[in-house]
Design a protein around this motif. Structure first.
Motif: not given
Lengths: 222, 234, 204
Positions: C117-118, C144, C147, C169, C172, C175-176
């Protein structure tokens, strides 16, 4: 907790495996130091036999010293030490795992190679067992005590020399008991007492040193 | 209750500063007077020893210095430990202030031991168990001071030194025991400095006077040094 | 969730900040800004317990963090100034070690997916051979797999990243936060993270 310890041991072994020269250097240092003594004091066999246990033990002390300064320094530089400090397992357990691996790659080879040096010094073959056993019990103590010094001197200028100043005086009992046990055996006496004392030192160091190392690491990373 | 409050009050470096100065001055005066009395008793009053002649008189300095060197290491580790456990700055400063005095007495004990060894054993240095232990003690003191000197951040220096002192103080009995055993294995010197001849009461008096003088000197020197450290840091 | 009260920080005899207080709830994003040397990294280290403040304390769910130790760090991801990857290990090995130390199990499959993904291939290349930005990605891939940890403390997460990785990033982090996590981060970049509750602490 056990998973983390196993993971650290595996990681450090893997790192040592990928940089075999680091391990080799300390081992070579041990052999060279031990080989220099006859050049300095003469090759008279009786004299060599008399000094052999002491020389081998002093060389082991110095060689353990040499590899210790790197024990935490690399992890400190690349930030992985911070992750260990912030891990979920107690830092003492991680420290113990690191010391154990340090001993596996720097102490255990000394035990295995010591008979070769003993051969150079014409030590009777009957003493090899005592010599190897004393090193087997003593070198982990060196790693444990030395790691406290390595943690305290983390990131300081002149860390390596300072480390030896701090740690070598604390090595005295191990040196005396280790070399003494071989001397006893050479004199035809039972070396069990000294070996048991070495074992007691090992137990004591194994019980307390990891927590001292953990405290030292916290002090040094602040 | 009021005693407890006073204790906290004095444990602040600022309030301790003038008090330390006063105690240091009086201790220094006391140390001078007692040392003069002790040396007088030691060198002029105490009788000549039948075995060792006049050379034995150095024990009036040697033995109290050796006592003091070991005692000060324990005191230093104690203050360092208190500083580490309770985060009291003054205790850590006391530990740093005691170290040089301890090292000085260790060195004095070694020096006088060597001077005594020359006429008695015929050599300045023999690997006598006590002298060897003193030598290792000197290394421990020097290691403590070198570690503190190498660290710039005072807080880290205090705490790192404390941990080292505690590890050292746990090790001192083990080192002493192993050195003694090593000495018997290798048949060291049979005459020991402190197992000196049956002691006349004047000898004991001289030795105790000197021990007290060294005590007061240690207090004076440590407090004077702690004042310097307070001034430097605050 | 996380409370800082009256923090003083002294480095090298100089006060970096005094009486700094704030509280952070789940679903909040806190950005620390300030010039170089204003104490951003020190503040993050104080928040995760690597550094103890000269005065004041940090509380997690109401308890001071020195009393919690492992019970605090298990809820935490800290990404420091140094990327915390070993040069001689591969990215996947690094990721597995980091997760194990943090008490999370990452299967090889999960590790590979996280790296991919990265934009990193999970191959046998040691991190030493990667570029600065790729190393940073290898370090960030930890996020990732983290979470489950509610609190993220990120020191310059966007440093050395290219635009695509930086955006990834940011997403990410967003969404966190959207899932109720809390994120504290420092950055020099003008990053725009699409989160409702962005707060700023300014130092210096």
């Amino acid at each position: 907790m056990i998973a983390a310890a196993r993971c650290v041991v595996r990681r450090d072994l893997l790192l040592a495996l990928r940089r075999p020269s680091d391990v080799g250097t300390a081992l070579l240092f041990f052999v060279i130091v031990a080989s220099l003594f006859p050049l300095g004091i003469g090759a008279e066999p009786n004299q060599l036999r008399a000094v052999a246990p002491g020389v081998i033990w002093v060389a082991a002390l110095l060689s353990s010293m040499l590899s210790l300064s790197r024990l935490f320094a690399a992890d400190h530089a690349d930030g992985t030490l911070e992750q260990m400090l912030l891990g979920v397992s107690p830092l003492g357990v991680i420290a113990a795992a690191k010391v154990f691996t340090h001993w596996l790659v720097s102490g255990l080879p000394l035990v295995l190679i010591a008979p070769l040096i003993a051969l150079q010094y014409d030590l009777p073959a009957s003493l090899y067992g005592t010599l190897a056993l004393s090193l087997l019990l003593g070198t982990p103590v060196l790693s444990l005590i030395g790691a406290i010094g390595a943690a305290l001197t983390l990131g300081l200028r002149g860390g390596g020399v300072l480390l030896s100043l701090l740690v070598l005086p604390l090595y005295v009992p191990v040196l005396i008991m280790g070399a003494g046990s071989v001397d006893m055996a050479a004199a035809g006496l039972a070396p069990q007492g000294q070996l048991q004392l070495l074992g007691a030192l090992l137990l004591l160091a194994a019980a307390f040193a990891p927590w001292a190392i953990a405290a030292a690491l916290r002090i040094s990373t602040e | 209750m009021s005693a407890a409050i006073k204790w906290y009050w004095f444990s602040s470096p600022q309030t301790f500063f003038p008090l330390a100065g006063k105690i240091a001055r009086w201790s220094a005066v006391g140390a001078g007077l007692l040392a003069a009395a002790g040396l007088y008793v030691g060198f002029f009053v105490a009788p000549t020893d039948a075995q060792q002649g006049e050379a034995y008189r150095i024990i009036f300095i040697h033995v109290p210095a050796a006592w003091m060197s070991m005692f000060l290491y324990v005191v230093m580790a104690f203050w360092a430990g208190i500083g580490l456990a309770f985060n009291t700055r003054l205790s850590s400063m006391m530990a740093s202030a005691i170290a040089p005095t301890g090292a000085l007495f260790t060195f004095l004990a070694l020096w006088t031991g060597a001077l005594w060894g020359r006429p008695t054993w015929g050599a300045y240095w023999v690997w006598d168990a006590r002298l060897t232990s003193e030598l290792i003690l000197l290394f421990l003191y020097l290691g403590f001071m070198a570690l503190q000197a190498a660290i710039d951040e005072p807080r880290r220096a205090d705490r790192a030194g404390a941990l080292l002192a505690i590890v050292g103080v746990v090790n001192v009995p083990i080192i002493y025991y192993s050195v003694t055993w090593w000495n018997t294995l290798h048949q060291g010197a049979s005459v020991s400095l402190t197992r000196a001849p049956s002691m006349a009461s004047t000898m004991l008096t001289g030795m105790l006077l000197m021990a007290l003088a060294f005590w007061l000197y240690s207090i004076a020197a440590s407090l004077a040094r702690v004042r310097c450290i307070i001034k430097e840091r605050e | 969730m996380l409370e800082a009260s009256n923090l003083d920080c002294l480095r090298g005899g100089r006060a970096l900040f005094r009486s700094l207080s704030f509280a952070l709830q789940g679903g909040e994003l806190l950005r620390i800004v300030g010039a170089n040397g204003s104490g951003k990294t020190s503040l993050l280290k104080i928040l995760c317990g690597l550094l103890s403040p000269e005065a004041g304390e940090v509380r997690w769910q109401g308890t001071p963090i020195p009393n919690l130790r492992e019970d605090f760090t298990r809820h935490l991801v800290y990404l420091g100034h140094a990327p915390a990857v070993k040069d001689d290990l591969t990215a996947a090995e690094n990721l597995t070690v980091a997760c194990t130390l943090a008490g999370r199990t990452a299967s090889p499959q999960q590790a590979r997916e996280a790296l991919e993904s990265y934009g990193l291939a999970a191959n046998d290349v040691a991190v030493r051979r990667l570029s600065q930005g790729q190393r940073r990605r290898a370090a960030l891939a930890r996020l990732l797999l983290s979470a489950a940890a509610p609190l993220w403390l990120l020191d310059e997460p966007f440093a050395a990243l290219d635009a695509a990785a930086a955006r990834f990033t940011e997403e990410l982090i967003a969404s966190h936060v959207a899932q109720g996590g809390a994120v504290v981060y420092t950055t020099h970049q003008e990053a725009t993270i699409g989160a409702a509750a962005l707060r700023v602490v300014e130092l210096g």
